[in-house]
Enzyme design. Structure first.
Site, PDB file in Angstrom:
ATOM      1  CG  ASP A  64      -5.967  -3.156  -4.463  1.00 58.91           C
ATOM      2  OD1 ASP A  64      -6.815  -2.384  -3.971  1.00 58.91           O
ATOM      3  OD2 ASP A  64      -4.748  -3.007  -4.270  1.00 58.91           O
ATOM      4  CG  HIS A  80      -5.217  -2.621  -0.559  1.00 61.72           C
ATOM      5  ND1 HIS A  80      -4.501  -2.157  -1.644  1.00 61.72           N
ATOM      6  CD2 HIS A  80      -4.765  -1.904   0.509  1.00 61.72           C
ATOM      7  CE1 HIS A  80      -3.666  -1.209  -1.252  1.00 61.72           C
ATOM      8  NE2 HIS A  80      -3.796  -1.048   0.041  1.00 61.72           N
ATOM      9  CB  SER A  91      -0.958  -0.035   1.192  1.00 65.06           C
ATOM     10  OG  SER A  91      -1.999   0.889   1.019  1.00 65.06           O
TER      11      SER A  91
END
Length: 679
Positions: free
Chosen positions: A621, A653, A539
């Site tokens: 995602d 994600h 991320s």
């Protein structure tokens, strides 16, 4: 059971010393039992929870209900509801009954009940169409169910829709938020429906209570029972909801509403004066006050969460923890209504605190570890507590700095495993601020070990003293790596000013902290081999991997980049929660201020890329779309940089499935081994 003083950095399972120890592996982690949020009986005698076991063949978890008699000294946990091939989950104790969800019989699942003393479970609901969760009124007169239905649905009964015989499969949209997290919008909203509780169960399809409001309550995708609350008499519901519309993709304005449980009046917005987030409505035991948290700055999802208390008769509201520079993450009232139990990040820990409701005085109750859940009992609170070297177990906290251990759920599975040691360190980082980090040393090592330099996501997050089933430092240590993590500028638990400092500064102070932190760690810990180091992150941590490729290209032997931003311009137009991306780049859109996005954009420095990189992404995602990973891989391949791409078609994600987790670690550690092997 012995008392355990929480005095070390990590909680260590109470296990007999094994004859031959071995390191932790991802195979061990994926098979651990996972305890959920506990629920306690009002008298404090019983503790009930859902416990997840892994069905590896089916590649999923399965849940059973367990209970513990807190009144019996040395009592052991026992199963309360645990039918084979059935999921029993989400327990709530009201009176002498445990209410829970079960998928027994297949279909969409239902709410069931079982006597707290044990017995035969009884199915309560029979509506069709599925549901997300429920909460029973404190007087056991009714329950509220939330379920995805078309806006304005009068009940839980699924709407009858006709589809033309020649209709195509295309979806059409007229406004943003067409997809969120990992799901495309289908026109439904999570809504509340109230059903009566009778001797026959909870018959019927319920009554809708949110009126003409259009939005999700609880919020999607992560909101749950903590966002819905009953008054003690069961006459009123309180819930959090962000009204939808054309602003949904750019708004963080969750409000708290109250509504009569019989649906006789429209909901009332109790926090209409605040355009930022208000959430976690929690009613006092006497029903006179409502606690919740409030942020101040609209569109900033990581603003400080201040504990608020509202007098429900007068409407007077006060900020209880305004003077405390920490962000409240959970709220529970003490039985006497004079104080509240809250959790908050604090310098790489997530302790339990007690807050005086009248004065706002804060008392820290746990020393170290991560408090994941809280159940209030007359003596204090039962918490689910974990650490970098121990998964969740339950502890009874009755006074500061001491806790009684109640369970050792994974004692058998962890027997014979030698956990690493964790040492915290600090250094002077960017802006001359003190920055904290930790180093994880593999057990039994005597010489130098290669380094795994892990960067957390968020970016407003923390590499704290907590267990993880995804990025687990103990697993990297088990593979022979000394793991180093730094809470760079932007991390939580150090005051809101420190957290704010990353916004519009993604590649500035955080990178400086990481560079200085790596140098500090390798200088302080002689067992770290800084010449054999790999950097890895997901991320925002994945963004930083792409940024390091262009800004710090000679430092690491390899990089692991998972779901990271590669091109800020594309991200500005592809992500779903626009409020996040725009706030982080100065509060404007890309077309209004392109330079704010381009200043820290990794794509602008691809000409410097040369460090071997493993790129990982999930096709589901929608936060950082998988196209960002494909673009990074393309850049690496076109520059002939050694690289590898791992794509999970059924992950978002995060990587959540047990077999995928094992594959993830196999690829990641294999990549690191390849590039850090001693020459």
């Amino acid at each position: 059971m012995k008392h355990l003083l929480l005095a070390g950095l990590a909680l260590v399972p109470l296990l007999a010393a094994p004859a031959v120890a071995r390191p932790l592996t991802i195979q061990d982690v994926t098979m651990l039992s996972r305890v959920g949020a506990p629920t306690a009986s009002k008298d404090g005698r019983w503790l009930v929870w859902a416990q997840r076991e892994i069905d590896l063949a089916a590649d999923r978890g399965r849940y059973d209900l367990w209970r513990l008699d807190l009144a019996k000294r040395g009592a052991k946990p026992e199963k309360l509801a645990a039918e084979p091939d059935v999921n029993e989950n989400d327990p709530q104790i009201v009176g002498d009954t445990v209410y829970f969800t079960s998928d027994k019989g297949g279909g969409d699942g239902a709410v069931w009940a079982i006597p707290l003393a044990g017995g035969t479970p009884r199915k309560l609901t029979g509506f069709q169409g599925g549901f997300g969760g429920f909460r029973v009124a404190p007087d056991a007169s009714k329950l509220v169910v939330w379920a995805d239905r078309k806006p304005g649905a009068p009940s839980l009964a699924p709407a009858m829709e006709k589809k033309a015989a020649d209709a195509g499969s295309g979806r059409t949209y007229d406004q943003l938020f067409v997809r969120h997290w990992d799901t495309w919008a289908d026109g439904t909203r999570s809504q509340l429906f109230v059903l009566p509780l009778t001797a026959e169960g909870a018959p019927g399809d319920g009554t809708a209570v949110i009126g003409t409001l259009v939005g999700d309550t609880p919020s999607r995708p992560f909101g749950g029972v903590e966002e819905v609350a009953w008054s003690p008499d069961g006459r009123t519901l309180y819930f959090a909801l962000r009204e939808a519309g054309r602003i949904e993709a750019t708004s963080t304005n969750l409000d708290i509403f109250s509504v009569p449980a019989d649906g006789s009046a429209a909901p009332t917005n109790l926090t209409a004066g605040n355009d930022a987030t208000d959430n976690l409505p929690t009613v006092s035991p006497d029903g006179r006050q409502l606690a919740y948290f409030a942020m101040k700055r609209p569109t900033f999802e990581a603003d400080r969460q201040v504990l608020m208390i509202r007098d429900l008769a007068s409407g007077q509201t006060r900020a209880v923890t305004e003077a405390w520079d920490r962000s409240v993450a959970s709220i529970a009232w003490a039985p006497d209504g004079r104080s509240l139990y809250v959790t908050a990040d604090d310098t790489q820990e997530t302790p339990l605190f007690r807050v005086d409701a009248a004065t706002g005085k804060v008392t820290r109750l746990t020393v170290q570890g991560h408090v994941a859940a809280v159940a209030v009992v007359p003596k204090g609170a039962v918490v689910a507590l974990d650490s970098l070297t121990a998964p969740d177990d339950y502890y009874l906290v009755t006074r500061p700095n001491r806790a009684q251990r109640l369970t050792s759920v994974n004692a058998d599975r962890l027997a014979g495993i030698d956990m690493p040691t964790v040492t915290r360190f600090s250094f002077t980082g960017a802006n001359s601020d003190t920055v904290w980090g930790y180093a994880v040393r593999p057990a039994g090592t005597t010489g130098k070990v290669p380094v795994a330099f892990m960067v957390h996501g968020g970016p407003q997050g923390s590499s704290n003293n907590s267990w993880s089933y995804r990025w687990n430092p103990a697993v990297f240590a088990g593979a022979g790596y000394g793991l180093v993590a730094v809470d760079f500028h932007g991390s939580t638990g150090y005051g809101q000013g420190f957290t704010d400092s990353i916004s519009n500064n993604w590649g500035g102070w955080p990178l400086e902290d990481l560079q200085k932190g790596f140098a500090a760690a390798t200088a302080k810990f002689g067992w770290l081999d800084g010449d054999r180091a790999c950097a890895l992150g997901a991320s925002y941590g994945g963004y930083m991997m792409n940024w390091i490729e262009g800004q710090w290209p000679d430092r690491f032997k390899c990089i692991v980049q998972h779901d990271g931003v590669f091109d800020a311009r594309a991200m500005a137009y592809e992500t779903e929660e626009l409020w996040f991306d725009e706030w982080e780049h100065g509060g404007k859109t890309y077309y209004e201020d392109p330079q704010a996005f381009e200043k820290w954009n990794p794509v602008n420095f691809v000409d410097r890329w040369k460090t071997p990189m493993l790129v990982i992404t999930g096709e589901k995602d929608f936060r950082i779309p998988y196209t960002q990973g494909l673009a990074a891989f393309t850049a690496l391949q076109r520059r002939a940089v050694p690289s590898r791409l791992l794509v999970f078609p059924n992950e978002n994600h995060w990587v959540l499935k047990p077999k995928n987790s094992r594959q993830w670690y196999g690829e990641v550690i294999g990549w690191m081994d390849r590039w850090t092997a001693a020459k």
